[in-house]
Design a protein around this motif. Structure first.
Motif, mmCIF file in Angstrom:
data_model
loop_
_atom_site.group_PDB
_atom_site.id
_atom_site.type_symbol
_atom_site.label_atom_id
_atom_site.label_comp_id
_atom_site.label_asym_id
_atom_site.label_seq_id
_atom_site.Cartn_x
_atom_site.Cartn_y
_atom_site.Cartn_z
ATOM 1 N N PRO A 1 0.904 -1.164 -0.060
ATOM 2 C CA PRO A 1 0.122 0.083 0.108
ATOM 3 C C PRO A 1 0.790 1.409 0.075
ATOM 4 O O PRO A 1 2.007 1.431 0.732
ATOM 5 C CB PRO A 1 -0.789 -0.062 1.204
ATOM 6 C CG PRO A 1 -0.153 -1.127 2.132
ATOM 7 C CD PRO A 1 0.652 -2.104 1.111
ATOM 8 N N GLY A 2 0.339 2.247 -0.981
ATOM 9 C CA GLY A 2 1.130 3.466 -0.863
ATOM 10 C C GLY A 2 2.210 3.223 -1.894
ATOM 11 O O GLY A 2 3.063 4.427 -2.017
ATOM 12 N N LYS A 3 2.688 2.387 -2.339
ATOM 13 C CA LYS A 3 3.596 2.379 -3.441
ATOM 14 C C LYS A 3 3.005 1.942 -4.674
ATOM 15 O O LYS A 3 2.142 1.123 -4.900
ATOM 16 C CB LYS A 3 4.750 1.264 -2.832
ATOM 17 C CG LYS A 3 5.546 1.625 -1.549
ATOM 18 C CD LYS A 3 6.441 2.827 -1.758
ATOM 19 C CE LYS A 3 6.821 3.131 -0.476
ATOM 20 N NZ LYS A 3 7.782 2.511 0.312
ATOM 21 N N ALA A 4 3.800 1.994 -5.639
ATOM 22 C CA ALA A 4 3.288 1.500 -7.170
ATOM 23 C C ALA A 4 4.470 0.286 -7.482
ATOM 24 O O ALA A 4 5.782 0.654 -7.246
ATOM 25 C CB ALA A 4 3.422 2.570 -8.299
ATOM 26 N N VAL A 5 3.920 -0.722 -8.012
ATOM 27 C CA VAL A 5 4.931 -1.846 -8.636
ATOM 28 C C VAL A 5 5.009 -1.968 -10.123
ATOM 29 O O VAL A 5 4.132 -1.409 -10.703
ATOM 30 C CB VAL A 5 4.576 -3.185 -8.024
ATOM 31 C CG1 VAL A 5 4.411 -3.233 -6.388
ATOM 32 C CG2 VAL A 5 3.053 -3.202 -8.757
#
Ligand code: SF4
Length: 118
Positions: free
Chosen positions: A101-105
């Motif tokens: 959560p809160g990050k982009a992969v």
């Protein structure tokens, strides 16, 4: 035309507040439509493979560098973030993921939580 004595003056200040409230509530779905997962992903920090949780889950931005193995009938070389059930967008090079959560992969990344999207 003669005015009726029973007509009360309109409280424009109160009316403006009510209209503003209604307009705000009515626009909420539009904001949700505009803030698509792709738009949200553009705002998110890219997940670093050096992030402690990413390391623990063997996350790699490039799936070909990850320790993938055939899983549930899906060959290792067909496993990517873009076809994982935890990714939250169907478009974009970087996408939100429920596991981070809160990050982009990276769409072409992979981690050991990979599960084929249904
Ligand atoms: S859970 Fe799926 S989408 Fe998220 S990082 Fe791991 S493989 Fe990629």
């Amino acid at each position: 035309m003669k005015k009726s004595a029973n007509i009360t003056p309109v409280d424009f200040t109160r009316r403006r507040v009510l209209l503003g409230t209604v307009a705000t509530i009515a626009s909420a779905p539009l904001v949700n439509v505009l803030l698509t997962p792709r738009a949200i992903a553009a705002e998110l920090q890219h997940l670093s493979p050096d992030d402690p949780t990413a390391k623990a889950l063997n996350y790699h931005n490039d799936a070909s560098e990850a320790p993938r193995a055939d899983r549930a009938g899906t060959p290792a070389d067909e496993q990517f973030c873009h076809n994982c059930q935890f990714v939250q967008s169907q478009t974009g090079d970087w996408r939100p993921c429920q596991i981070f959560p809160g990050k982009a992969v990276n769409a072409n990344g992979w981690c050991s939580s990979w599960t084929k999207a249904g």
